[in-house]
Design a protein around this motif. Structure first.
Motif, mmCIF file in Angstrom:
data_model
loop_
_atom_site.group_PDB
_atom_site.id
_atom_site.type_symbol
_atom_site.label_atom_id
_atom_site.label_comp_id
_atom_site.label_asym_id
_atom_site.label_seq_id
_atom_site.Cartn_x
_atom_site.Cartn_y
_atom_site.Cartn_z
ATOM 1 N N PRO A 1 -50.321 -19.686 46.538
ATOM 2 C CA PRO A 1 -49.495 -19.515 45.172
ATOM 3 C C PRO A 1 -48.146 -20.008 45.257
ATOM 4 C CG PRO A 1 -50.665 -17.554 46.075
ATOM 5 C CD PRO A 1 -50.744 -18.562 47.128
ATOM 6 N N LEU A 2 -47.602 -20.520 43.994
ATOM 7 C CA LEU A 2 -46.482 -21.123 43.822
ATOM 8 C C LEU A 2 -45.198 -20.317 44.534
ATOM 9 C CD1 LEU A 2 -44.742 -23.537 42.853
ATOM 10 C CD2 LEU A 2 -44.681 -22.200 40.512
ATOM 11 N N VAL A 3 -45.281 -18.842 44.382
ATOM 12 C CA VAL A 3 -44.195 -18.193 44.860
ATOM 13 C C VAL A 3 -44.055 -18.329 46.275
ATOM 14 C CG1 VAL A 3 -45.600 -16.032 45.097
ATOM 15 C CG2 VAL A 3 -42.995 -15.853 44.813
ATOM 16 N N GLU A 4 -45.300 -18.471 47.086
ATOM 17 C CA GLU A 4 -45.249 -18.677 48.505
ATOM 18 C C GLU A 4 -44.925 -20.085 48.933
ATOM 19 O OE1 GLU A 4 -49.131 -17.559 50.420
ATOM 20 O OE2 GLU A 4 -49.126 -15.892 49.267
ATOM 21 N N ARG A 5 -45.170 -21.027 48.346
ATOM 22 C CA ARG A 5 -44.637 -22.456 48.542
ATOM 23 C C ARG A 5 -43.308 -22.758 48.327
ATOM 24 N NH1 ARG A 5 -48.937 -25.950 45.233
ATOM 25 N NH2 ARG A 5 -47.828 -24.451 43.562
ATOM 26 N N ILE A 6 -42.727 -22.144 47.390
ATOM 27 C CA ILE A 6 -41.320 -22.029 47.063
ATOM 28 C C ILE A 6 -40.461 -21.378 47.894
ATOM 29 C CG2 ILE A 6 -39.267 -21.428 45.422
ATOM 30 C CD1 ILE A 6 -41.191 -22.039 43.129
ATOM 31 N N ALA A 7 -40.922 -20.137 48.482
ATOM 32 C CA ALA A 7 -40.407 -19.148 49.621
ATOM 33 C C ALA A 7 -40.377 -20.079 50.759
ATOM 34 C CB ALA A 7 -41.219 -17.972 49.526
ATOM 35 N N ASP A 8 -41.085 -21.059 51.257
ATOM 36 C CA ASP A 8 -41.450 -21.711 52.110
ATOM 37 C C ASP A 8 -40.314 -22.518 52.252
ATOM 38 O OD1 ASP A 8 -42.432 -22.253 54.696
ATOM 39 O OD2 ASP A 8 -43.726 -23.887 53.994
ATOM 40 N N VAL A 9 -40.270 -23.353 51.178
ATOM 41 C CA VAL A 9 -39.207 -24.511 50.910
ATOM 42 C C VAL A 9 -37.783 -23.784 51.076
ATOM 43 C CG1 VAL A 9 -37.988 -26.042 49.269
ATOM 44 C CG2 VAL A 9 -40.412 -26.094 49.536
ATOM 45 N N ILE A 10 -37.659 -22.525 51.023
ATOM 46 C CA ILE A 10 -36.347 -21.976 50.731
ATOM 47 C C ILE A 10 -35.983 -21.681 52.199
ATOM 48 C CG2 ILE A 10 -34.829 -19.892 50.064
ATOM 49 C CD1 ILE A 10 -36.304 -20.003 47.525
ATOM 50 N N SER A 11 -36.981 -21.101 53.193
ATOM 51 C CA SER A 11 -36.562 -20.771 54.570
ATOM 52 C C SER A 11 -36.560 -22.216 55.145
ATOM 53 C CB SER A 11 -37.644 -19.728 54.793
ATOM 54 O OG SER A 11 -38.791 -20.602 54.816
ATOM 55 N N THR A 12 -37.318 -23.031 54.910
ATOM 56 C CA THR A 12 -37.405 -24.179 55.854
ATOM 57 C C THR A 12 -36.014 -24.939 55.539
ATOM 58 O OG1 THR A 12 -39.873 -24.574 55.556
ATOM 59 C CG2 THR A 12 -38.631 -26.474 56.290
ATOM 60 N N GLU A 13 -35.664 -25.186 54.502
ATOM 61 C CA GLU A 13 -34.458 -26.007 54.027
ATOM 62 C C GLU A 13 -33.175 -24.989 54.502
ATOM 63 O OE1 GLU A 13 -34.520 -29.341 53.293
ATOM 64 O OE2 GLU A 13 -36.678 -29.429 53.588
ATOM 65 N N LYS A 14 -33.311 -23.660 54.627
ATOM 66 C CA LYS A 14 -32.228 -22.903 54.818
ATOM 67 C C LYS A 14 -31.466 -22.848 53.540
ATOM 68 C CE LYS A 14 -32.674 -22.959 59.608
ATOM 69 N NZ LYS A 14 -32.661 -24.031 60.639
ATOM 70 N N LEU A 15 -31.911 -22.730 52.391
ATOM 71 C CA LEU A 15 -31.026 -22.943 51.168
ATOM 72 C C LEU A 15 -30.459 -21.469 50.932
ATOM 73 C CD1 LEU A 15 -33.530 -24.689 48.731
ATOM 74 C CD2 LEU A 15 -31.552 -25.535 49.959
ATOM 75 N N SER A 16 -29.177 -21.508 50.268
ATOM 76 C CA SER A 16 -28.421 -20.178 49.983
ATOM 77 C C SER A 16 -28.407 -20.200 48.685
ATOM 78 C CB SER A 16 -26.984 -20.333 50.608
ATOM 79 O OG SER A 16 -27.085 -20.433 52.155
ATOM 80 N N VAL A 17 -27.978 -18.943 47.952
ATOM 81 C CA VAL A 17 -27.824 -18.776 46.481
ATOM 82 C C VAL A 17 -26.916 -19.935 46.061
ATOM 83 C CG1 VAL A 17 -27.047 -17.448 44.800
ATOM 84 C CG2 VAL A 17 -28.476 -16.206 46.876
ATOM 85 N N GLY A 18 -27.265 -20.596 45.046
ATOM 86 C CA GLY A 18 -26.335 -21.663 44.391
ATOM 87 C C GLY A 18 -26.630 -22.948 44.876
#
Length: 106
Positions: free
Chosen positions: A82-99
């Motif tokens: 699901p898209l939500v899982e793929r996006i969450a994976d990118v956020i955690s892999t890239e270590k993205l923060s709010v903003g």
């Protein structure tokens, strides 16, 4: 005295039969249904599902919505989470923060 077939390993034999069909037919894109396997080989639903699981573990098939299974050829595997899982994976892999700017393929 009639010899009885051993249920142990039956799912592996069925997986081998389906694997051979995939290898013989380059145009095959979808596996037979569970019901078709049950009817054609005289097996239970559980045995058919275990055979599909073997094919999945070997990277030859994947489930699709509606209970069917798709053939996976070399180089054709797509991330179908699901898209939500793929996006969450990118956020955690890239270590993205709010903003942070979200990475884009374009």
């Amino acid at each position: 005295m009639p010899q009885q077939a051993s249920p142990r390993g039956t799912f592996l034999k069925i997986a081998d039969v389906v694997k051979a069909r995939i290898e013989r037919n380059a145009e095959m894109t979808e596996l037979p249904s569970v019901a078709d396997l049950m009817k054609d080989h005289g097996i239970s639903r559980g045995v058919a599902l275990r055979a599909f699981a073997v094919l999945r573990e070997e990277g030859l098939a994947e489930p699709v919505p509606g209970g069917r299974w798709r053939v996976v050829r070399d180089g054709q595997h797509e991330d179908r989470r699901p898209l939500v899982e793929r996006i969450a994976d990118v956020i955690s892999t890239e270590k993205l923060s709010v903003g942070d700017t979200f990475p884009s393929a374009s």
